[in-house]
Design an enzyme around this catalytic site. Structure first.
Site, short mmCIF file in Angstrom:
data_model
loop_
_atom_site.label_atom_id
_atom_site.label_comp_id
_atom_site.label_asym_id
_atom_site.label_seq_id
_atom_site.Cartn_x
_atom_site.Cartn_y
_atom_site.Cartn_z
N ARG A 73 -3.06 -10.17 4.45
CA ARG A 73 -3.54 -11.49 5.01
C ARG A 73 -2.55 -12.37 5.52
O ARG A 73 -2.48 -13.25 6.03
CB ARG A 73 -4.55 -12.54 3.88
CG ARG A 73 -5.92 -11.66 3.90
CD ARG A 73 -6.72 -12.83 2.95
NE ARG A 73 -8.12 -12.36 3.10
CZ ARG A 73 -8.77 -11.58 2.05
NH1 ARG A 73 -8.10 -11.17 1.03
NH2 ARG A 73 -10.07 -11.44 2.06
N HIS B 231 0.63 -1.49 -0.11
CA HIS B 231 -0.06 0.03 -0.14
C HIS B 231 0.85 1.12 -0.17
O HIS B 231 0.50 2.20 -0.92
CB HIS B 231 -0.97 0.10 1.32
CG HIS B 231 -1.82 -1.10 1.63
ND1 HIS B 231 -1.69 -2.00 2.54
CD2 HIS B 231 -2.86 -1.50 0.76
CE1 HIS B 231 -2.76 -2.99 2.43
NE2 HIS B 231 -3.50 -2.54 1.34
#
Ligand code: AMP
Length: 299
Positions: free
Chosen positions: A186, A36
């Site tokens: 995750r 990100h």
């Protein structure tokens, strides 16, 4: 850095700035990591202001999926977003995004048929709906999406094109760990053993990338190279497919145009679902080399 939670706050912020400033937008579901971070940094380098949204979108999770368990690390996210150059974070509640009476759903056809569209019914409708809402709120000049979610990127580009969206959709290369594993929110669910096993996913992509670099163009051979690596680790992929990089149609027997090898793999011990891909194209040598170097280095 400003933090907004209401639609009207982001609308005001954008309205105040849009005429004099270039605005970049990075939509995320939070639990931010360096993947990100690279989107936020790219936006900050190309725009005057960068908005980051953090919203775990219930519409893109199936009834048996991990919406309630999805990692939420808001305080750390704000720190990382600011460090990477964000000007504002938009973190709405579900009710703020989808107030009672919300009735609009966006469906993109064709590109949503294969791959994650097959194994996660309704997922891309949820993605398209939230992204079109977010793009309308942010009204940014550019919006940044990771090529780790390659199918999602193509779908959003198609949607933005079809709907005459003001925002230019930009794809950003996948950021990988030292051993080649693609960063993902995750990954924090992987325990030590599962984390080791997860290396097989980039290693499988690398096996295909290696023979592609050496001149192999037979689709079946490229797929088999990757399948062989997964099989050595007794991993059965949810999908392992080679598809055209633009249309996502199945690659022919011999690839003559850029193709993408896609893997979805559930690491059964923790039930963590990983997706990854590599673009097999003569123009993509830098990313092929990066993947090969990382995977090779760890052997
Ligand atoms: P998510 O929070 O998982 O919905 O991801 C938000 C955005 O970050 C999406 O555009 C993803 O494709 C992108 N992204 C996630 N992981 C990575 C990565 N390892 N490298 C680059 N972009 C990523």
């Amino acid at each position: 850095m400003r933090v907004f939670t209401m639609r009207k706050e982001i609308t005001e912020f954008v309205t105040e700035n849009l005429s004099q400033k270039k605005i970049g937008f990075v939509p995320t579901m939070g639990a931010l990591h360096e993947g990100h971070g690279s989107l936020i940094q790219k936006s900050a380098s190309e725009n005057d202001l960068t908005l980051v949204s953090i919203f775990v979108n219930p519409k893109q999770f199936g009834p048996t999926e991990d919406f309630s368990k999805y990692p939420r690390t808001f305080k750390d996210d704000v720190v990382l977003a600011e460090k990477c150059g964000a000007s504002a974070v938009f973190a709405p509640t579900v009710n703020e995004m989808y107030p009672p009476g919300f009735s609009t759903h966006i469906t993109v056809k064709h590109l949503t048929d294969p791959l994650c569209g097959q194994v996660r019914p309704g997922h891309f409708d949820g993605v398209a709906t939230v992204v079109s809402l977010l793009l309308n709120l942010a009204r940014s000049h550019k919006a940044y999406f990771g090529l780790k979610d390659y199918q999602q990127f193509l779908i959003i580009k198609q949607m933005a094109h079809d709907l005459g969206c003001f925002t230019e959709i930009i794809g950003v290369p996948t950021v990988r760990e030292q051993d080649g594993l693609a960063l993902s929110s995750r990954n924090r669910f992987l325990d030590e053993d599962a984390r080791k096993l997860a290396r097989a996913v980039p290693a499988a992509l690398a096996a295909a990338a290696k023979i592609f670099k050496d001149g192999e163009r037979q689709a079946q051979k490229l797929i088999s190279a990757a399948a062989g690596v997964l099989a050595t680790h007794e991993l059965i992929p949810q999908y392992l497919e080679l598809r055209n990089a633009q249309t996502l149609k199945e690659a022919g027997a011999e690839i003559t145009e850029p193709a993408v090898l896609f893997i979805a793999q559930i690491i059964s011990k923790t039930g963590t679902r990983l997706i990854d891909n590599i673009v097999l194209s003569e123009e993509n040598t830098a990313l092929l080399d990066e993947l090969l170097e990382k995977v090779h280095h760890e052997k």
